[in-house]
Scaffold this motif. Structure first.
Motif, mmCIF file in Angstrom:
data_model
loop_
_atom_site.group_PDB
_atom_site.id
_atom_site.type_symbol
_atom_site.label_atom_id
_atom_site.label_comp_id
_atom_site.label_asym_id
_atom_site.label_seq_id
_atom_site.Cartn_x
_atom_site.Cartn_y
_atom_site.Cartn_z
ATOM 1 N N LEU A 38 -6.514 2.123 -3.381
ATOM 2 C CA LEU A 38 -7.897 2.580 -3.463
ATOM 3 C C LEU A 38 -8.564 2.126 -4.757
ATOM 4 N N ALA A 56 -6.114 6.614 1.844
ATOM 5 C CA ALA A 56 -5.737 5.192 1.847
ATOM 6 C C ALA A 56 -5.363 4.743 3.250
ATOM 7 N N GLY A 103 -11.062 -0.967 -4.571
ATOM 8 C CA GLY A 103 -12.441 -0.658 -4.953
ATOM 9 C C GLY A 103 -12.965 -1.613 -6.004
ATOM 10 N N MET A 159 -14.163 3.949 -2.927
ATOM 11 C CA MET A 159 -12.719 3.765 -3.072
ATOM 12 C C MET A 159 -12.245 4.130 -4.477
ATOM 13 N N PHE A 198 -8.604 4.322 5.213
ATOM 14 C CA PHE A 198 -9.287 3.073 4.842
ATOM 15 C C PHE A 198 -8.557 1.870 5.434
#
Length: 155
Positions: free
Chosen positions: A91, A19, A95, A134, A22
């Motif tokens: 995530l 995470a 996503g 994700m 990202f």
């Protein structure tokens, strides 16, 4: 898998590290969207609409709104990576948002006012991949529901 964070004595889980990664990438992408040269047609960057002809890396259509969303998504990822549940939620729900954005991009007319983000074909495919990856990380890295990291012996 865990790693010690410098000086704090606390460990991050795999889902937290992913995470955080990202979040950092989204933050970087948001910044890069405002840099001429990295964003081609920068003089055509508009606040929000399909009329923005600015292209991040010469491929992905961006606008000021699009870049700000990337910045906010990045900050959220970095902040939520501090806890196991926050990282998993970031995530998973991030996503899902990207999968919904992919569906949105498939069905709107890219030359209409409905394309206010804006998105193009390259964005659509990237959103699909991001959404799948994700969600997969959120589910695979937390499938055992272990919210703690393995104990490490400090000598």
């Amino acid at each position: 898998m865990s790693s010690r964070t410098a000086g704090t004595g606390t460990a991050r889980t795999s889902v937290q590290m992913v995470a955080l990664a990202f979040g950092a990438v989204f933050l970087l992408v948001g910044i890069l969207g405002f840099i001429p040269g990295i964003t081609s047609n920068y003089d055509q960057l508009s606040f929000a609409s399909h009329h923005s002809e600015a292209l991040l890396l010469g491929i992905f259509q961006v606008s000021v709104l699009h870049n700000v969303v990337h910045l906010l998504f990045g900050v959220a990822g970095i902040a939520l990576a501090k806890t196991w549940s926050g990282a998993r939620g970031y995530l998973l729900w991030g996503g899902v948002i990207y999968l919904l954005l992919w569906i949105y991009g498939l069905f709107i007319d890219h030359d209409s006012n409905a394309n206010f983000v804006p998105v193009n074909g390259a964005d659509n495919w990237l959103h699909l991949v991001l959404g799948i990856v994700m969600v997969a990380f959120a589910l695979l890295l937390t499938r055992d529901s272990d919210r703690t990291t393995p104990a490490t012996t400090v000598r």
